[in-house]
Motif scaffolding. Structure first.
Motif, PDB file in Angstrom:
ATOM      1  N   ARG A 153      24.164 -54.069 -30.222  1.00 32.70           N
ATOM      2  CA  ARG A 153      25.080 -55.256 -29.974  1.00 32.70           C
ATOM      3  C   ARG A 153      25.275 -55.645 -31.441  1.00 32.70           C
ATOM      4  O   ARG A 153      24.345 -55.799 -32.499  1.00 32.70           O
ATOM      5  CB  ARG A 153      24.283 -56.381 -29.284  1.00 32.70           C
ATOM      6  N   GLN A 154      26.195 -56.639 -31.796  1.00 26.61           N
ATOM      7  CA  GLN A 154      26.605 -57.353 -32.972  1.00 26.61           C
ATOM      8  C   GLN A 154      25.594 -58.228 -33.384  1.00 26.61           C
ATOM      9  O   GLN A 154      25.419 -58.353 -34.383  1.00 26.61           O
ATOM     10  CB  GLN A 154      28.307 -57.725 -32.897  1.00 26.61           C
ATOM     11  N   ASP A 155      25.057 -58.948 -32.294  1.00 23.62           N
ATOM     12  CA  ASP A 155      23.962 -60.130 -32.656  1.00 23.62           C
ATOM     13  C   ASP A 155      22.829 -59.160 -33.109  1.00 23.62           C
ATOM     14  O   ASP A 155      22.093 -59.739 -34.016  1.00 23.62           O
ATOM     15  CB  ASP A 155      23.718 -61.173 -31.628  1.00 23.62           C
ATOM     16  N   VAL A 157      22.764 -56.433 -35.117  1.00 27.90           N
ATOM     17  CA  VAL A 157      23.169 -56.297 -36.622  1.00 27.90           C
ATOM     18  C   VAL A 157      23.064 -57.337 -37.241  1.00 27.90           C
ATOM     19  O   VAL A 157      22.353 -57.259 -38.430  1.00 27.90           O
ATOM     20  CB  VAL A 157      24.313 -55.688 -36.545  1.00 27.90           C
ATOM     21  N   ASP A 158      23.350 -58.481 -36.583  1.00 27.91           N
ATOM     22  CA  ASP A 158      23.535 -59.672 -37.667  1.00 27.91           C
ATOM     23  C   ASP A 158      22.131 -60.169 -37.874  1.00 27.91           C
ATOM     24  O   ASP A 158      21.696 -60.538 -38.963  1.00 27.91           O
ATOM     25  CB  ASP A 158      24.236 -60.797 -36.987  1.00 27.91           C
TER      26      ASP A 158
END
Length: 183
Positions: A153-155, A157-158
């Motif tokens: 998920r992008q969160d 990665v962030d």
């Protein structure tokens, strides 16, 4: 993004599915094990650098009744044969709601692997493909490197402090930090 500049790294722990091998959900068949491209080379580089190596893997297929511990162990042995060998394997057989201390993102497997290797968790880097891998590392006092896949998920990665494009880059980051600390 980089690893902490002041830490000695003596050990490297890998997640299994989608990090070392292509994920086959709830895989309990050694014949279905296929290494992620470059996994064997990356692990060999880490071993040649003198790092202790291990695998920490959630395997809820056991708790769900989809696989036995013997089947999971046989699958892990195949990973060891194709990508390893690894100095330590830690497996969480529990499901997400079991409340165990070992299931990532909890730190139990990382702490147990560190103890078995005789290394402080602060001297370990955990490489995985999801936020739970990185959070388990941090919870144990280790460092984490996220290697995103299509399912990450992008969160996640962030939120990761250190992100690598692939397993080879993750090992390169670890080896660069190891060399910098030694010099």
């Amino acid at each position: 993004m980089a690893l902490a500049p002041d830490r000695v790294i003596r050990g490297l722990l890998f997640d299994r599915d989608d990090t070392l091998v292509i994920d086959v959900p709830y895989n309990a068949d050694p014949h279905l094990v296929v290494p992620v491209p470059g996994a064997h080379r990356a692990v060999e580089r880490a071993r040649a650098a003198g790092l202790a190596l291990g695998v920490v893997t959630n395997q809820s297929a056991i708790a769900k009744g989809l696989a036995t511990r013997d089947q999971v162990d046989a699958t892990n042995a195949r990973v060891d044969e194709l990508v390893g060998p690894f100095d330590v394997w830690r497996v969480c057989p529990h499901d997400a709601d079991d409340g165990c201390r070992c299931r990532k993102p909890r730190p139990g497997m990382v702490l147990d692997a560190a103890e078995q290797l005789g290394i402080s968790p602060a001297e370990i880097v955990v490489v995985g493909d999801i936020g739970a891998d990185v959070r388990a590392a941090v919870a144990a006092g280790a460092q984490g490197v996220l290697v995103p896949t299509d399912r990450t998920r992008q969160d996640e990665v962030d939120a990761a402090t250190t992100v690598a494009a692939d397993l080879d880059e993750a090992v390169t980051l670890v080896l660069a930090r190891t060399a910098a600390v030694r010099s």
